[in-house]
Enzyme design. Structure first.
Site, short mmCIF file in Angstrom:
data_model
loop_
_atom_site.label_atom_id
_atom_site.label_comp_id
_atom_site.label_asym_id
_atom_site.label_seq_id
_atom_site.Cartn_x
_atom_site.Cartn_y
_atom_site.Cartn_z
N ASP A 80 -13.34 2.20 7.55
CA ASP A 80 -12.63 2.64 6.84
C ASP A 80 -13.02 3.75 5.64
O ASP A 80 -13.10 4.73 4.92
CB ASP A 80 -11.36 2.35 6.73
N ARG A 82 -13.05 12.31 5.37
CA ARG A 82 -11.84 12.94 6.55
C ARG A 82 -11.50 14.13 4.99
O ARG A 82 -11.03 14.80 4.34
CB ARG A 82 -10.74 12.08 5.96
N LYS A 88 -7.36 -1.68 6.45
CA LYS A 88 -8.26 -2.33 5.13
C LYS A 88 -6.31 -3.66 4.96
O LYS A 88 -7.43 -4.47 4.45
CB LYS A 88 -7.32 -1.57 4.30
N SER A 96 -6.32 3.99 8.62
CA SER A 96 -7.29 3.61 7.70
C SER A 96 -6.09 2.47 6.81
O SER A 96 -6.93 1.64 6.27
CB SER A 96 -6.97 4.66 6.81
N HIS A 115 0.97 -0.99 -0.22
CA HIS A 115 -0.35 -0.33 -0.07
C HIS A 115 0.38 1.11 -0.53
O HIS A 115 1.74 1.55 0.26
CB HIS A 115 -0.91 0.11 1.08
#
Ligand code: URA
Length: 434
Positions: free
Chosen positions: A161, A168, A187, A183, A82
């Site tokens: 999330d 956000r 995930k 976040s 990520h």
């Protein structure tokens, strides 16, 4: 316990208990806590921060807000990747088929654009037909069949999330260490990753503007990973200028396809090989970083990475003719060359400003419900440190709305800064943290 007590506590800089955090995550996921109450709490967290314990509790609560994917039937070590977000960041599109072609099982849940940064899901959707919202069984089946699937967060994985991420984005509360760490890690935990490689971007086009904050974010995610039993490696990379040359959805997909055909930009290659070599190591494919880089390099050049991407696109319903011929991607109505007004060295191309310009042209969203225009954006022909001569083309603007042309041209000329003094190229890989 009420949400008002929780908001008040955080507003007054007090520490929230595990139960209070779970109450909020559960209530917000079920729609019992309203968007405006959640917005108030998120803003309070943004301003007052969270302790490490609060951040871990938020992560675990969000990971458990939906299903936890069990990928044990794949009989493989699942290594996920990520990024903390960037401009021109097409790394997942290249890296994931590449590592899959080396034998790493890739089950990747990606995000949409956030703030001025792009999102892999928006990019994948610029390939006509590509479905990012397939169901969970098909997702796992694709990983079983071809070793890779890339989807959006539409499944019941970390739904808290998904809601908080969009919230956000719409209330300017993205750049927060506890909110980003929870976040991302929620995930990864929900989607069944056993090992995690994170690209933690640093610089103007990243959410972490300086090394100190990026290190703090990396430490936080590594520590959450440890507590959750998921080994995590962070690669800190430079995001002061956009990564590669293109910024915009189909423009970045085209750059990624070229990269998968062996024609890869130097900075993109460095990031892909660094992250990829750690993914191969954690997956147990090899225990030698140098050997891992060799394997990756080879599959970029011999067509195996490209073929894996082709398989992925076909498997998820995408039109493969777009990969075979990049001319098939629809161009924007106007493609405007930008000429250098001076001779000298490029010393700055602020990635955030370029990301904001691309968004304003339609490549990103200002409101949650906005539609993306896949064809617009910016193609840079130069990097910081490059020498340019007066009247040389240094960039192209891809625009659909003629009313934006003049201001966009003015804007990009101001963003690309040139001076006589020699300027060094930027260092791409900053450091590794484990
Ligand atoms: N990527 C995410 O998934 N979440 C963030 O908060 C930032 C980047």
């Amino acid at each position: 316990m009420t949400i008002l007590d929780i908001i008040e506590k955080k507003r007054d800089k007090k520490e929230l208990t595990k139960e209070e955090i779970e109450f909020f995550v559960d209530g917000y996921t079920k729609g019992e806590i309203t968007d405006y109450q959640a917005a108030a709490l998120v803003m309070a967290i943004f301003i007052q921060g969270m302790t490490d314990e609060e951040t871990t509790n938020l992560t675990i609560a969000m990971a458990h807000s939906g299903e936890i994917l069990d990928l044990s039937k794949l009989n493989k070590i699942i290594v996920d990747k990520h990024s903390t977000g960037g401009v021109g960041d097409k790394v997942s599109l290249i890296l994931l088929p590449l590592v899959a072609s080396c034998g790493v099982a890739v089950a990747k849940m990606s995000g949409r654009g956030l703030g001025f940064t792009g999102g892999t899901v928006d990019k994948l959707e610029s390939i006509p037909g590509y479905k990012t919202d397939i169901d969970i069984n098909k997702f796992v089946e694709n990983v079983e069949k071809i070793g890779i699937s890339m989807i959006s967060q539409t499944l019941n994985l970390a739904p808290a999330d998904k809601k908080l991420y969009a919230l956000r984005d719409s209330i300017s509360c993205v750049e927060s260490i506890p909110l980003i760490a929870s976040s991302i890690m929620s995930k990864k935990i929900a989607s069944g990753a056993q090992k995690i490689v994170l690209d933690v971007t640093v610089g103007s086009g990243a959410f972490m503007k300086n090394l100190h904050d990026a290190e703090k974010l990396a430490k936080e995610m590594i520590s959450i990973g440890k507590l959750a039993g998921r080994e995590t490696v962070c690669v800190l990379t430079n995001m002061d200028e956009p990564l590669g040359y293109s910024v915009g959805n189909s423009l970045e997909v085209k750059e990624a396809i070229e990269a998968l055909n062996g024609n890869i930009q130097e900075d993109v290659k460095k990031v892909v090989l660094e992250l990829g070599s750690y993914m191969l190591l954690l997956a147990g494919i090899t225990n030698d970083l140098g050997k891992a880089k060799e394997m990756l390099n080879e599959n970029l050049q011999n067509g195996k990475a490209y073929n894996k991407f082709l398989e992925l696109v076909k498997m998820q319903g995408g039109d493969a003719t777009y990969l075979a011929d990049l001319e098939n991607f629809e161009d924007s109505q106007y493609i405007e060359p930008i000429y250098s007004e001076k001779t000298g060295y490029i010393y700055s191309m602020d990635a955030k400003e370029i990301g904001k310009l691309a968004c304003s042209l339609g490549a990103g969203r200002v409101r949650k419900e906005d539609k993306i225009d896949p064809s617009v954006g910016i193609v840079l022909l130069k990097k910081v440190g490059d020498y340019v001569t007066k009247d040389e083309v240094i960039a192209y603007l891809h625009v659909n709305n003629p009313e934006q042309l003049d201001s966009a041209k003015e804007n990009i000329k101001k963003i690309i800064k040139i001076r006589k003094e020699k300027t060094e190229h930027l260092k791409t890989i900053i450091k590794i943290m484990k």
